[in-house]
Design a protein around this motif. Structure first.
Motif, PDB file in Angstrom:
ATOM      1  N   THR A 197       0.841  -1.199   0.000  1.00  0.00           N
ATOM      2  CA  THR A 197       0.000   0.000   0.000  1.00  0.00           C
ATOM      3  C   THR A 197       0.876   1.248   0.000  1.00  0.00           C
TER       4      THR A 197
ATOM      5  N   ALA B 265      -9.463   1.248  -0.558  1.00  0.00           N
ATOM      6  CA  ALA B 265      -9.670   0.827   0.830  1.00  0.00           C
ATOM      7  C   ALA B 265      -8.771   1.626   1.764  1.00  0.00           C
ATOM      8  N   TRP B 266      -7.533   1.846   1.361  1.00  0.00           N
ATOM      9  CA  TRP B 266      -6.614   2.645   2.160  1.00  0.00           C
ATOM     10  C   TRP B 266      -7.133   4.072   2.297  1.00  0.00           C
TER      11      TRP B 266
ATOM     12  N   ASP C 241     -10.217   5.086   2.176  1.00  0.00           N
ATOM     13  CA  ASP C 241     -11.353   5.076   3.093  1.00  0.00           C
ATOM     14  C   ASP C 241     -10.893   5.070   4.549  1.00  0.00           C
ATOM     15  N   GLN C 242      -9.816   4.368   4.829  1.00  0.00           N
ATOM     16  CA  GLN C 242      -9.310   4.261   6.205  1.00  0.00           C
ATOM     17  C   GLN C 242      -8.508   5.470   6.642  1.00  0.00           C
ATOM     18  N   HIS C 243      -7.731   6.031   5.725  1.00  0.00           N
ATOM     19  CA  HIS C 243      -6.760   7.059   6.101  1.00  0.00           C
ATOM     20  C   HIS C 243      -7.105   8.451   5.606  1.00  0.00           C
TER      21      HIS C 243
END
Length: 76
Positions: A6, A48-49, A51-53
């Motif tokens: 990532t 996805a990263w 969305d998280q960060h």
């Protein structure tokens, strides 16, 4: 997917953004590049990263491009 892969995607999209600053619409250029040349798995991983960060560590052009891609995916 590992954090290292990532981190590599983040580094790559930032590098693309820095290399297209001369374009008329660098956000569109980055979004088009990612859509055309990154695998579905890579795009899913960076989404996805994101969305998280929330884009932490991303160049503003890279962030806008990834958000544009996510909006397009949500619409389709």
């Amino acid at each position: 997917m590992s954090g290292d892969s990532t981190a590599n995607l983040v580094r790559m999209v930032n590098q693309i953004a820095r290399n297209v600053t001369h374009e008329a619409d660098p956000v569109a250029t980055v979004a088009d590049h990612v859509a055309a040349f990154w695998s579905r798995r890579m795009r899913a991983q960076i989404a996805a990263w994101l969305d998280q960060h929330g884009g932490e560590g991303l160049d503003p052009v890279a962030l806008a491009a990834l958000q544009r891609l996510q909006q397009g995916a949500d619409a389709g």
